[in-house]
Design an enzyme around this catalytic site. Structure first.
Site, PDB file in Angstrom:
ATOM      1  N   ASN A   1      -9.815  -1.563   3.006  1.00  0.00           N
ATOM      2  CA  ASN A   1     -10.221  -0.341   3.187  1.00  0.00           C
ATOM      3  C   ASN A   1     -11.767   0.071   3.905  1.00  0.00           C
ATOM      4  OD1 ASN A   1     -10.875  -1.063   0.808  1.00  0.00           O
ATOM      5  ND2 ASN A   1     -11.042   1.088  -0.116  1.00  0.00           N
TER       6      ASN A   1
ATOM      7  N   GLU B   1     -14.546   2.900   4.044  1.00  0.00           N
ATOM      8  CA  GLU B   1     -14.748   4.201   4.018  1.00  0.00           C
ATOM      9  C   GLU B   1     -15.872   4.539   4.760  1.00  0.00           C
ATOM     10  OE1 GLU B   1     -15.450   4.515  -0.365  1.00  0.00           O
ATOM     11  OE2 GLU B   1     -13.285   4.237  -0.771  1.00  0.00           O
TER      12      GLU B   1
ATOM     13  N   CYS C   1      -7.434   3.215   5.114  1.00  0.00           N
ATOM     14  CA  CYS C   1      -6.720   2.241   4.136  1.00  0.00           C
ATOM     15  C   CYS C   1      -6.582   0.771   4.537  1.00  0.00           C
ATOM     16  CB  CYS C   1      -5.511   2.730   3.714  1.00  0.00           C
ATOM     17  SG  CYS C   1      -5.420   4.449   2.760  1.00  0.00           S
TER      18      CYS C   1
ATOM     19  N   GLU D   1      -4.168  -0.897   4.375  1.00  0.00           N
ATOM     20  CA  GLU D   1      -2.825  -1.501   4.917  1.00  0.00           C
ATOM     21  C   GLU D   1      -2.783  -0.957   6.349  1.00  0.00           C
ATOM     22  OE1 GLU D   1      -3.448   0.325   2.191  1.00  0.00           O
ATOM     23  OE2 GLU D   1      -2.044   0.297   0.783  1.00  0.00           O
TER      24      GLU D   1
ATOM     25  N   CYS E   1      -0.170   4.081  -0.023  1.00  0.00           N
ATOM     26  CA  CYS E   1      -0.299   5.649  -0.031  1.00  0.00           C
ATOM     27  C   CYS E   1       0.757   5.911   0.971  1.00  0.00           C
ATOM     28  CB  CYS E   1      -1.699   6.267   0.379  1.00  0.00           C
ATOM     29  SG  CYS E   1      -1.871   6.177   2.051  1.00  0.00           S
TER      30      CYS E   1
ATOM     31  N   CYS F   1       0.268   5.424   4.688  1.00  0.00           N
ATOM     32  CA  CYS F   1       0.613   3.752   5.249  1.00  0.00           C
ATOM     33  C   CYS F   1       1.843   3.617   5.241  1.00  0.00           C
ATOM     34  CB  CYS F   1      -0.238   3.017   4.195  1.00  0.00           C
ATOM     35  SG  CYS F   1      -2.173   3.109   4.221  1.00  0.00           S
TER      36      CYS F   1
HETATM   37  N1  THU Z   1      -6.765   3.256  -0.453  1.00  0.00           N
HETATM   38  C1  THU Z   1      -6.406   2.120   0.395  1.00  0.00           C
HETATM   39  O1  THU Z   1      -6.938   1.212   0.870  1.00  0.00           O
HETATM   40  N2  THU Z   1      -4.616   2.048   0.436  1.00  0.00           N
HETATM   41  C2  THU Z   1      -3.960   2.740  -0.412  1.00  0.00           C
HETATM   42  O2  THU Z   1      -2.805   2.719  -0.166  1.00  0.00           O
HETATM   43  C3  THU Z   1      -4.641   3.561  -1.316  1.00  0.00           C
HETATM   44  C4  THU Z   1      -6.040   4.213  -1.189  1.00  0.00           C
HETATM   45  C5  THU Z   1      -8.094   3.307  -0.398  1.00  0.00           C
HETATM   46  C6  THU Z   1      -8.704   4.516   0.396  1.00  0.00           C
HETATM   47  C7  THU Z   1     -10.246   4.798  -0.335  1.00  0.00           C
HETATM   48  O3  THU Z   1     -11.055   3.882   0.369  1.00  0.00           O
HETATM   49  C8  THU Z   1      -9.751   4.342  -1.585  1.00  0.00           C
HETATM   50  O4  THU Z   1      -8.775   3.476  -1.579  1.00  0.00           O
HETATM   51  C9  THU Z   1      -9.686   5.339  -2.555  1.00  0.00           C
HETATM   52  O5  THU Z   1      -8.550   6.197  -2.446  1.00  0.00           O
END
Ligand code: THU
Length: 149
Positions: free
Chosen positions: A50, A52, A61, A63, A98, A101
């Protein structure tokens, strides 16, 4: 190319690849680190974390980064994905993908076969096919007349 029927790949190796890359997660806002490793039908593995952003919605994310990494390298079909993550980079629980994804996975796989590995360690993981995580899904085959495969 891997046989479509053969899903006897090394799950531990795929999970280990995701664990090894978790340090690359850029999550200064949520503090929640996620790493994914996706196995494509070529037999190659691609990683993603991920990433940000100060403008929060611009983040993405792990994935999707792994999948887009693979597609950007010319890959076509997903066999499996391993996901690890946790607050402060500590893997304490299974990390499910999520909804967005899951939909992106749907685009590049057979959802009745693709495996999602949600891992705490190389030996402790939950496994599901995408159809279980995204039932009655909407996929490329539902959009007639496009160039999607
Ligand atoms: N996140 C992911 O990378 N994958 C997921 O399937 C769930 C959430 C990340 C997004 C964000 O950077 C952090 O987790 C908190 O939501």
């Amino acid at each position: 190319m891997m046989e479509k029927e053969k899903l006897d790949f090394d799950r531990g190796a795929l999970i280990q690849t995701a664990i090894d890359n978790l340090d690359h997660s850029y999550a200064p806002y949520s503090g929640f680190y996620v790493s994914a490793a996706v196995l494509m039908d070529s037999g190659r593995i691609y990683t993603g974390v991920n990433v940000e952003n100060a403008s929060y919605p611009a983040g993405i994310c792990a994935e999707r980064n792994a999948i887009f990494h693979a597609i950007s390298c010319g890959e076509k079909r997903i066999v499996a994905i391993a996901i690890v993550g946790g607050a402060n980079g500590e893997i304490r629980d299974y990390c499910p993908p999520c909804g967005i994804c899951r939909q992106v996975m749907r685009e590049f796989c057979d959802p009745s076969r693709m495996l999602v590995l949600m891992a705490k360690s190389v030996t402790d993981y939950k496994e599901a096919i995408l159809d279980e995580l995204l039932p009655d899904s909407f996929g490329p085959d539902m959009v007639p007349g496009t160039l999607a495969h």
